[in-house]
Every structure is written in structure tokens, then in C-alpha cells.
Design a protein around this motif. Structure first.
Motif, PDB file in Angstrom:
ATOM      1  N   ILE A 288       0.811  -1.224   0.000  1.00  0.00           N
ATOM      2  CA  ILE A 288       0.000   0.000   0.000  1.00  0.00           C
ATOM      3  C   ILE A 288       0.842   1.271   0.000  1.00  0.00           C
ATOM      4  CG2 ILE A 288      -2.018  -1.017   1.129  1.00  0.00           C
ATOM      5  CD1 ILE A 288      -0.964   0.302   3.709  1.00  0.00           C
ATOM      6  N   LEU A 289       2.167   1.121   0.120  1.00  0.00           N
ATOM      7  CA  LEU A 289       3.034   2.301   0.131  1.00  0.00           C
ATOM      8  C   LEU A 289       3.751   2.490  -1.203  1.00  0.00           C
ATOM      9  CD1 LEU A 289       4.454   2.094   3.750  1.00  0.00           C
ATOM     10  CD2 LEU A 289       2.849   3.766   2.835  1.00  0.00           C
ATOM     11  N   ASP A 290       3.222   1.873  -2.277  1.00  0.00           N
ATOM     12  CA  ASP A 290       3.798   2.164  -3.586  1.00  0.00           C
ATOM     13  C   ASP A 290       3.227   3.485  -4.097  1.00  0.00           C
ATOM     14  OD1 ASP A 290       1.252   1.607  -4.547  1.00  0.00           O
ATOM     15  OD2 ASP A 290       1.788  -0.317  -5.428  1.00  0.00           O
ATOM     16  N   ASP A 291       3.552   3.835  -5.331  1.00  0.00           N
ATOM     17  CA  ASP A 291       3.132   5.148  -5.836  1.00  0.00           C
ATOM     18  C   ASP A 291       1.835   5.103  -6.635  1.00  0.00           C
ATOM     19  OD1 ASP A 291       4.017   3.821  -8.056  1.00  0.00           O
ATOM     20  OD2 ASP A 291       5.554   5.282  -8.617  1.00  0.00           O
ATOM     21  N   GLU A 292       1.033   4.034  -6.467  1.00  0.00           N
ATOM     22  CA  GLU A 292      -0.222   3.911  -7.206  1.00  0.00           C
ATOM     23  C   GLU A 292      -1.328   4.796  -6.641  1.00  0.00           C
ATOM     24  OE1 GLU A 292      -0.841   2.110 -10.043  1.00  0.00           O
ATOM     25  OE2 GLU A 292       1.331   1.840 -10.056  1.00  0.00           O
ATOM     26  N   ALA A 293      -1.187   5.222  -5.403  1.00  0.00           N
ATOM     27  CA  ALA A 293      -2.192   6.081  -4.773  1.00  0.00           C
ATOM     28  C   ALA A 293      -1.588   6.699  -3.518  1.00  0.00           C
ATOM     29  CB  ALA A 293      -3.447   5.286  -4.410  1.00  0.00           C
TER      30      ALA A 293
ATOM     31  N   GLY B  12       7.259   7.717   6.729  1.00  0.00           N
ATOM     32  CA  GLY B  12       7.318   8.950   5.956  1.00  0.00           C
ATOM     33  C   GLY B  12       8.293   8.835   4.799  1.00  0.00           C
ATOM     34  N   ASP B  13       9.439   8.214   5.046  1.00  0.00           N
ATOM     35  CA  ASP B  13      10.428   8.015   3.990  1.00  0.00           C
ATOM     36  C   ASP B  13       9.893   7.102   2.888  1.00  0.00           C
ATOM     37  OD1 ASP B  13      12.201   9.618   5.356  1.00  0.00           O
ATOM     38  OD2 ASP B  13      13.335   7.957   6.237  1.00  0.00           O
ATOM     39  N   ALA B  14       8.977   6.186   3.272  1.00  0.00           N
ATOM     40  CA  ALA B  14       8.396   5.254   2.296  1.00  0.00           C
ATOM     41  C   ALA B  14       7.249   5.883   1.510  1.00  0.00           C
ATOM     42  CB  ALA B  14       7.916   3.991   3.004  1.00  0.00           C
ATOM     43  N   GLY B  15       6.873   7.110   1.862  1.00  0.00           N
ATOM     44  CA  GLY B  15       5.852   7.810   1.107  1.00  0.00           C
ATOM     45  C   GLY B  15       4.511   7.973   1.797  1.00  0.00           C
ATOM     46  N   ALA B  16       4.388   7.493   3.030  1.00  0.00           N
ATOM     47  CA  ALA B  16       3.114   7.592   3.735  1.00  0.00           C
ATOM     48  C   ALA B  16       2.856   9.032   4.190  1.00  0.00           C
ATOM     49  CB  ALA B  16       3.108   6.668   4.950  1.00  0.00           C
ATOM     50  N   GLU B  17       1.584   9.409   4.144  1.00  0.00           N
ATOM     51  CA  GLU B  17       1.139  10.664   4.744  1.00  0.00           C
ATOM     52  C   GLU B  17       0.651  10.322   6.155  1.00  0.00           C
ATOM     53  OE1 GLU B  17       1.207  13.666   3.406  1.00  0.00           O
ATOM     54  OE2 GLU B  17       1.905  13.065   1.409  1.00  0.00           O
TER      55      GLU B  17
END
Length: 220
Positions: free
Chosen positions: A95-100, A119-124
Motif C-alpha cells: 500500500i506504500l507504492d506510488d499507485e495512490a 514517511g520516507d516510504a511515502g506515507a502521509e
């Protein structure tokens, strides 16, 4: 926020076995129905237990539905939301990929190092609550981010919490043909359980689907 809870359970009300592994309960017609509900939502939510057990992706399966969303000025996939008080979501979760966009709802008790890794993995990160996630406060924040229609896919602890809070508007349950059993197997609504003032639902429709039945309710 409008909240739709959707789940598939066995004849005896289990979401999976006591080992918490993913079990195919419904079939192709129901999978497509679930994808349609996702496509209509601004966000799709699960609890961290579901992330740890199943590593779901929570994106749309049908490309035409992604294209339709984009043509209407929306993101190709709805945002993904995880209720995760202690920030246990693995940084390499699907779920932490860049698809959404992925929102992780945490409490102030979440360890700093885990928050930094997410956060580094892209999570808000949305922090609400001191020990457990304050879901109502977190939902208010999600609404400011444009999540006005939320689909909740489980698990039982999260579903119970949302019903207890009185924030669920619709409940759809696919009942399959398997019998899973087990006192420790997760059910549709786990948590502490109700002992008084039991919530009730209004049955809106019953539909035969695949080998099972789809029950659609509104909360009373």
C-alpha cells in the motif's frame, strides 16, 4: 464523511481462520462488485492487522474504472487509509507504492523511528489520539484532504470501532459457503463487543451472487 463498510464472511461469520491468513470466500461477481465500490470511493480503509496479514494493494482491478476516475478529475485510484496506532505498517508494504496516496492514522504513542520510516516510504501521517487512534478526529482531517466517501474493508477490530462510534452509514456483507470455525478466528465485528444498547441495521436488499448471498444494510 459517508462511510461504507464491506466484508465477506463465512457461513459462521468468520472473516478468516484463526491463523489470520487470507481465504477466498466470494467469487468473480463479488470481486467485481467490490471493485465498483472502490471506484466510487475517495478512500479505502483497513486496519493494520489486515496489512500485516494480507499485504493488500487496495487499488482498482479494472483499468476502465481508473480511466473514468481520471477523466472526472480524480486520482486513478482512491486514497488508501490504514488505522495503525503504533505505526506497525511495514515500510515495504504494497500500500506504500506510488499507485495512490496512502494515509497512515497513528496515535501520539507511535515510535518516532517508525514514523520516520513510513514517511520516507511515502506515507502521509495523520496523528490523532494519545494511545489509540482517535478515529473521529482523524476522519475530520481526511475530509480536509478530500476524502468524503470512505470504503472500509476490515478487519473486525476496525469495523467494531467504527460501529461503536456510530459513523457507519452502509454495511454490505457477502456470506459465502465455507464454514471456518474457531473461537479465535476474526469475525465481522470483534473488539470488546456490546453488552447493552446493541446497534441495529435495516436490511435493504438480499441478492444471490456467485455461490453465496449479498446482504445490504443501512445503519439505524
Amino acid at each position: 464523511m459517508y462511510v461504507v463498510v464491506n466484508a465477506a464472511m463465512s457461513v459462521d461469520g468468520k472473516l478468516s481462520s484463526r491463523q489470520r491468513e487470507q481465504i477466498a470466500i466470494s467469487g468473480p461477481s463479488d470481486f467485481d462488485r467490490v471493485d465498483r465500490i472502490r471506484a466510487a470511493a475517495d478512500g479505502v480503509m483497513v486496519g493494520v492487522g489486515t496489512v500485516l496479514a494480507d499485504d493488500p494493494h487496495l487499488t482498482l482491478d479494472v483499468e476502465d474504472r481508473r480511466v473514468h476516475r481520471l477523466k472526472n478529475g480524480r486520482s486513478g485510484n482512491p486514497a488508501r487509509v490504514v488505522a495503525d496506532s503504533r505505526a506497525r505498517t511495514p515500510p515495504d508494504a504494497r500500500i506504500l507504492d506510488d499507485e495512490a496516496t496512502t494515509y497512515v492514522l497513528v496515535s501520539s504513542a507511535a515510535p518516532t523511528d517508525r514514523l520516520e520510516a513510513l514517511g520516507d516510504a511515502g506515507a502521509e501521517i495523520i496523528t490523532a489520539g494519545s494511545d489509540q487512534v482517535d478515529l473521529k478526529t482523524a476522519f475530520d482531517t481526511l475530509e480536509t484532504e478530500g476524502v468524503n466517501r470512505l470504503m472500509v474493508e476490515g478487519g473486525g477490530e476496525l469495523i467494531f470501532s467504527l460501529i461503536e462510534l456510530g459513523v457507519v452509514d452502509e454495511l454490505t456483507v457477502y456470506v459465502g459457503t465455507k464454514i471456518i470455525g474457531g473461537r479465535d478466528a476474526p469475525t465481522l465485528a470483534d473488539g470488546d463487543g456490546f453488552v447493552t444498547d446493541f446497534p441495529t441495521v435495516a436490511l435493504e436488499s438480499v441478492d444471490r451472487m456467485d455461490d453465496g448471498v449479498l446482504l445490504s444494510y443501512t445503519m439505524e
